[in-house]
Structure formats: structure tokens, C-alpha cells
Design a protein around this motif. Structure first.
Motif, PDB file in Angstrom:
ATOM      1  N   PRO A   1       0.836  -1.202   0.000  1.00 50.86           N
ATOM      2  CA  PRO A   1       0.000   0.000   0.000  1.00 50.86           C
ATOM      3  C   PRO A   1       0.868   1.250   0.000  1.00 50.86           C
ATOM      4  N   VAL A   2       0.294   2.363  -0.414  1.00 50.00           N
ATOM      5  CA  VAL A   2       1.040   3.626  -0.482  1.00 50.00           C
ATOM      6  C   VAL A   2       0.204   4.733   0.150  1.00 50.00           C
ATOM      7  N   THR A   3       0.841   5.872   0.406  1.00 53.51           N
ATOM      8  CA  THR A   3       0.076   7.021   0.888  1.00 53.51           C
ATOM      9  C   THR A   3      -0.632   7.681  -0.298  1.00 53.51           C
ATOM     10  N   ASN A   4      -1.618   8.487   0.011  1.00 51.21           N
ATOM     11  CA  ASN A   4      -2.323   9.214  -1.045  1.00 51.21           C
ATOM     12  C   ASN A   4      -1.361  10.126  -1.816  1.00 51.21           C
ATOM     13  N   GLU A   5      -0.419  10.707  -1.080  1.00 47.91           N
ATOM     14  CA  GLU A   5       0.562  11.572  -1.745  1.00 47.91           C
ATOM     15  C   GLU A   5       1.439  10.770  -2.712  1.00 47.91           C
ATOM     16  N   GLU A   6       1.863   9.576  -2.274  1.00 48.92           N
ATOM     17  CA  GLU A   6       2.670   8.718  -3.144  1.00 48.92           C
ATOM     18  C   GLU A   6       1.888   8.288  -4.380  1.00 48.92           C
ATOM     19  N   LEU A   7       0.624   7.958  -4.183  1.00 53.95           N
ATOM     20  CA  LEU A   7      -0.213   7.545  -5.307  1.00 53.95           C
ATOM     21  C   LEU A   7      -0.377   8.684  -6.305  1.00 53.95           C
ATOM     22  N   THR A   8      -0.670   9.870  -5.796  1.00 54.04           N
ATOM     23  CA  THR A   8      -0.859  11.042  -6.652  1.00 54.04           C
ATOM     24  C   THR A   8       0.401  11.361  -7.441  1.00 54.04           C
ATOM     25  N   LYS A   9       1.530  11.377  -6.746  1.00 55.47           N
ATOM     26  CA  LYS A   9       2.800  11.715  -7.408  1.00 55.47           C
ATOM     27  C   LYS A   9       3.241  10.634  -8.389  1.00 55.47           C
ATOM     28  N   SER A  10       2.929   9.380  -8.082  1.00 56.59           N
ATOM     29  CA  SER A  10       3.300   8.286  -8.987  1.00 56.59           C
ATOM     30  C   SER A  10       2.497   8.345 -10.279  1.00 56.59           C
ATOM     31  N   ILE A  11       1.218   8.692 -10.160  1.00 55.92           N
ATOM     32  CA  ILE A  11       0.401   8.861 -11.369  1.00 55.92           C
ATOM     33  C   ILE A  11       0.966   9.998 -12.215  1.00 55.92           C
ATOM     34  N   ALA A  12       1.283  11.107 -11.558  1.00 51.04           N
ATOM     35  CA  ALA A  12       1.832  12.272 -12.261  1.00 51.04           C
ATOM     36  C   ALA A  12       3.139  11.917 -12.973  1.00 51.04           C
ATOM     37  N   LYS A  13       4.005  11.203 -12.283  1.00 52.70           N
ATOM     38  CA  LYS A  13       5.292  10.830 -12.871  1.00 52.70           C
ATOM     39  C   LYS A  13       5.101   9.917 -14.077  1.00 52.70           C
ATOM     40  N   THR A  14       4.153   8.988 -13.974  1.00 54.59           N
ATOM     41  CA  THR A  14       3.913   8.039 -15.058  1.00 54.59           C
ATOM     42  C   THR A  14       3.431   8.735 -16.321  1.00 54.59           C
ATOM     43  N   ILE A  15       2.606   9.771 -16.166  1.00 51.37           N
ATOM     44  CA  ILE A  15       2.093  10.478 -17.352  1.00 51.37           C
ATOM     45  C   ILE A  15       2.855  11.777 -17.617  1.00 51.37           C
ATOM     46  N   ASP A  16       4.017  11.893 -16.951  1.00 50.66           N
ATOM     47  CA  ASP A  16       4.940  13.010 -17.187  1.00 50.66           C
ATOM     48  C   ASP A  16       4.300  14.368 -16.906  1.00 50.66           C
ATOM     49  N   LYS A  17       3.676  14.455 -15.723  1.00 47.66           N
ATOM     50  CA  LYS A  17       3.097  15.719 -15.272  1.00 47.66           C
ATOM     51  C   LYS A  17       3.683  16.080 -13.906  1.00 47.66           C
ATOM     52  N   ASP A  18       3.584  17.336 -13.547  1.00 46.13           N
ATOM     53  CA  ASP A  18       4.081  17.783 -12.245  1.00 46.13           C
ATOM     54  C   ASP A  18       2.915  18.097 -11.310  1.00 46.13           C
ATOM     55  N   ILE A  19       3.174  17.945 -10.017  1.00 45.36           N
ATOM     56  CA  ILE A  19       2.200  18.316  -8.986  1.00 45.36           C
ATOM     57  C   ILE A  19       2.686  19.605  -8.331  1.00 45.36           C
ATOM     58  N   TYR A  20       1.911  20.671  -8.488  1.00 46.24           N
ATOM     59  CA  TYR A  20       2.298  21.975  -7.939  1.00 46.24           C
ATOM     60  C   TYR A  20       1.463  22.365  -6.715  1.00 46.24           C
ATOM     61  N   LEU A  21       0.221  21.927  -6.701  1.00 43.68           N
ATOM     62  CA  LEU A  21      -0.722  22.428  -5.708  1.00 43.68           C
ATOM     63  C   LEU A  21      -0.575  21.729  -4.363  1.00 43.68           C
ATOM     64  N   PRO A  22      -0.887  22.430  -3.276  1.00 39.04           N
ATOM     65  CA  PRO A  22      -0.876  21.798  -1.943  1.00 39.04           C
ATOM     66  C   PRO A  22      -2.069  20.866  -1.786  1.00 39.04           C
ATOM     67  N   GLY A  23      -2.092  20.128  -0.676  1.00 40.22           N
ATOM     68  CA  GLY A  23      -3.181  19.200  -0.424  1.00 40.22           C
ATOM     69  C   GLY A  23      -4.538  19.892  -0.385  1.00 40.22           C
ATOM     70  N   ILE A  24      -5.550  19.211  -0.904  1.00 41.74           N
ATOM     71  CA  ILE A  24      -6.896  19.778  -0.963  1.00 41.74           C
ATOM     72  C   ILE A  24      -7.568  19.601   0.405  1.00 41.74           C
ATOM     73  N   PRO A  25      -7.960  20.698   1.057  1.00 44.43           N
ATOM     74  CA  PRO A  25      -8.589  20.586   2.380  1.00 44.43           C
ATOM     75  C   PRO A  25      -9.882  19.782   2.333  1.00 44.43           C
ATOM     76  N   LYS A  26     -10.179  19.127   3.431  1.00 51.40           N
ATOM     77  CA  LYS A  26     -11.359  18.274   3.511  1.00 51.40           C
ATOM     78  C   LYS A  26     -12.652  19.048   3.242  1.00 51.40           C
ATOM     79  N   PHE A  27     -12.732  20.294   3.754  1.00 46.37           N
ATOM     80  CA  PHE A  27     -13.990  21.050   3.610  1.00 46.37           C
ATOM     81  C   PHE A  27     -14.304  21.356   2.144  1.00 46.37           C
ATOM     82  N   VAL A  28     -13.260  21.451   1.305  1.00 48.39           N
ATOM     83  CA  VAL A  28     -13.480  21.724  -0.123  1.00 48.39           C
ATOM     84  C   VAL A  28     -14.184  20.551  -0.781  1.00 48.39           C
TER      85      VAL A  28
END
Length: 305
Positions: free
Chosen positions: A230-257
């Protein structure tokens, strides 16, 4: 061998039916749409209507095992009506199958039912095995507990009951991965909250293979259908981005949003469940996709080229 499949046209069902047919196993499937009934030599459809208690008992002829995947999607806003449908679609289908087996001569020896790791309480520390008795107080925890209880009834018919608690299913044909990849492709991808919540995932190829393995080896009891790492949500998000050659710039999305956007269903994105697959491994199953990067490469490589 002949297998009866419910939910055969869903994301997991399609993959499983294809695998069963490839392995020379005949498939009967139940559908609520008479237009979707096909009659091929090894692929035969039968009508049922769980709400009214109607089922074509011929679906049981020659069947050795049932794979029970039917259930309304949880990935829609949890209104009162949708919540009721999510619960009833699982309970009513199980009850109708039980009645059909009880009332008709049959050769069914085993039922393998989908379940969900959402039954486990959210925790950053606990590693959940199948021995865990605590149940999440969330809506999904309640649904999964009642779902499993409805399937346990089949023990009374001297049928083996196998429940596969499924993690986040990664597929290129829909589901969680497709939804996660969309904002990342658009340059607005981000982890949810602090991104430290553990996410237990499985490649759809391995999930279908576990169902087949459970049939072939007559599994009985509860099994966690998740990959070993298993991985953290951050690891999953960044791994998807890396696989499709995209960057993650934004901070974590707050729960209330996400709560404002999704309502109560937003908890699915912030809950943490680190789930062990050791029992599956100990029972002889071998994963093709143990590591997230390998799974993502297989599923997203066409888009990354």
C-alpha cells in the motif's frame, strides 16, 4: 466448470468474465436488462429483478460456483435515496440468490462475494488483517458489514463462502485511477489533505486473477484483495503524475473543499486503511503487479508515450 456471475457487465465483472472464458470456464450471468441477454455456447445470460424477487432459476443449471459482484456504485453523491440503493442492491441480490439456491436443486459448492476494505476503521497506524473485528462507523463500513452478513447466510446451505475485501481497483477502463488521473493531466492534481492516508490498491488484472484462484482452490472465509505494498495518497498522486509526465504543484486539498463538492462521500478520499495481503500470499496466490509503479506503467503507459 461453469460459474454464475452477478455484476458481469461492471468494471471487475468484464475483466473476470474474460479471464474465465480464456481458461475454458463457461459463464452464466444475471442481468436486469432483457436486452443484454446473450446466448453463446459458453456465455449465457439470464434475467433477474432483485427488487421484485424475480430470477430465472435456469441460471443455476450445471453451475459449480457463484461470483457475486452485483451492487450499485458507491461513487455517487450519498443522498438518502442513493444510500438506500447502495445498501439494498447488495442485500436484495444476496437474498434472491439464497432463495433460488434453497428452493431449487443445484450443484453450487461455493460463493465468492465482493466486499470492501471500507469495513475497516480509518487509521494511520493499524495494519489490518482479516482477523480485525472492529468495523468502521462510516456509511461504507455499515454497508459492507451488512453485505457480508447477507452472504454468510449461504453457510446454511452447506456452501463455502469466500468474501474478498477489495481495495482501490486500478484500471484503464474507469474507476478510481481514471478519476485521479483527470485533474493531474489538466495540471490541477493534488493530494487530499495531508496526503498521509494509506491507500491499499490492486491492479484489475490481479483482482480478476484472485477471483479465479479462489474458485480453483475452493477458498473459504475472508481474504483481503489488495496488492502487497500500500502507499500514501501523496505517493499515489505523485506516482500517477510521474507516469504520465506531469508535475504536482498544488498543496493538499482541504477536507472542507471536497465536502462541499461531494457531500458525505468525501470521506472516501481522506480515510486511511493499510491492509495486509499476507493471507492471500500464504494461500498461494502470486501477484503480477506487486509494486504501484509497475501497475501504473502498465495501465497508463499508452497515454505517457
Amino acid at each position: 466448470m461453469k460459474i454464475l456471475v452477478t455484476g458481469a457487465t461492471g468494471l471487475v465483472g468484464k475483466e473476470l468474465v474474460s479471464l474465465l472464458l480464456q481458461n475454458g470456464i463457461s459463464v452464466h450471468y444475471l442481468t436486469t436488462s432483457k436486452r443484454k441477454i446473450e446466448g453463446e455456447p459458453h456465455y449465457q445470460g439470464f434475467y433477474w429483478n432483485p427488487e421484485t424477487g424475480v430470477i430465472d432459476e435456469n441460471c443455476l443449471l450445471g453451475v459449480d460456483a457463484i461470483v457475486h459482484l452485483a451492487g450499485a456504485s458507491i461513487a455517487k453523491r450519498w443522498t438518502k435515496a442513493n444510500k438506500q440503493e447502495i445498501l439494498e442492491s447488495r442485500i436484495f441480490t444476496s437474498n434472491l440468490l439464497y432463495k433460488a439456491l434453497k428452493d431449487n436443486p443445484n450443484t453450487v459448492k461455493q460463493i465468492i462475494s465482493a466486499s470492501a476494505i471500507g469495513i475497516y476503521p480509518s487509521s494511520y497506524e493499524t495494519i489490518y488483517t482479516e482477523e480485525e473485528t472492529k468495523v468502521s462507523a462510516s456509511f461504507l463500513g455499515t454497508v459492507t458489514e451488512k453485505w457480508e452478513e447477507s452472504v454468510d447466510a449461504f453457510h446454511r446451505l452447506n456452501i463455502k463462502v469466500c468474501k474478498l475485501r477489495i481495495g482501490i481497483v486500478l484500471s484503464e477502463n474507469g474507476g478510481a485511477l481514471t478519476q485521479m488521473a483527470k485533474p493531474i493531466k489538466s495540471g490541477i492534481g493534488a493530494p487530499f489533505g495531508n496526503g498521509k492516508q494509506m491507500q491499499s490498491w490492486i491492479h484489475i488484472h490481479d483482482l480478476a486473477a484472485i477471483f479465479l484462484f479462489a474458485i480453483q482452490n475452493q477458498w473459504n472465509g475472508v481474504f483481503n484483495a489488495v496488492a502487497p505494498h500500500p502507499v500514501t495518497n501523496e505517493e499515489l498522486t505523485k506516482s500517477i503524475a510521474k507516469t504520465i509526465d506531469k508535475d504536482i504543484y498544488l498543496p493538499g486539498i482541504p477536507k472542507f473543499v471536497m465536502q462541499a463538492i461531494l457531500g458525505e462521500m468525501h470521506i472516501l478520499l481522506y480515510e486511511s486503511q493499510q491492509v495486509s495481503s499476507q493471507k492471500v500470499l500464504d494461500n498461494g496466490f502470486q501477484f503480477k503487479y506487486k509494486i504501484l509503479e509497475k501497475a501504473l506503467d502498465d495501465l497508463l503507459k499508452k497515454e505517457a508515450l
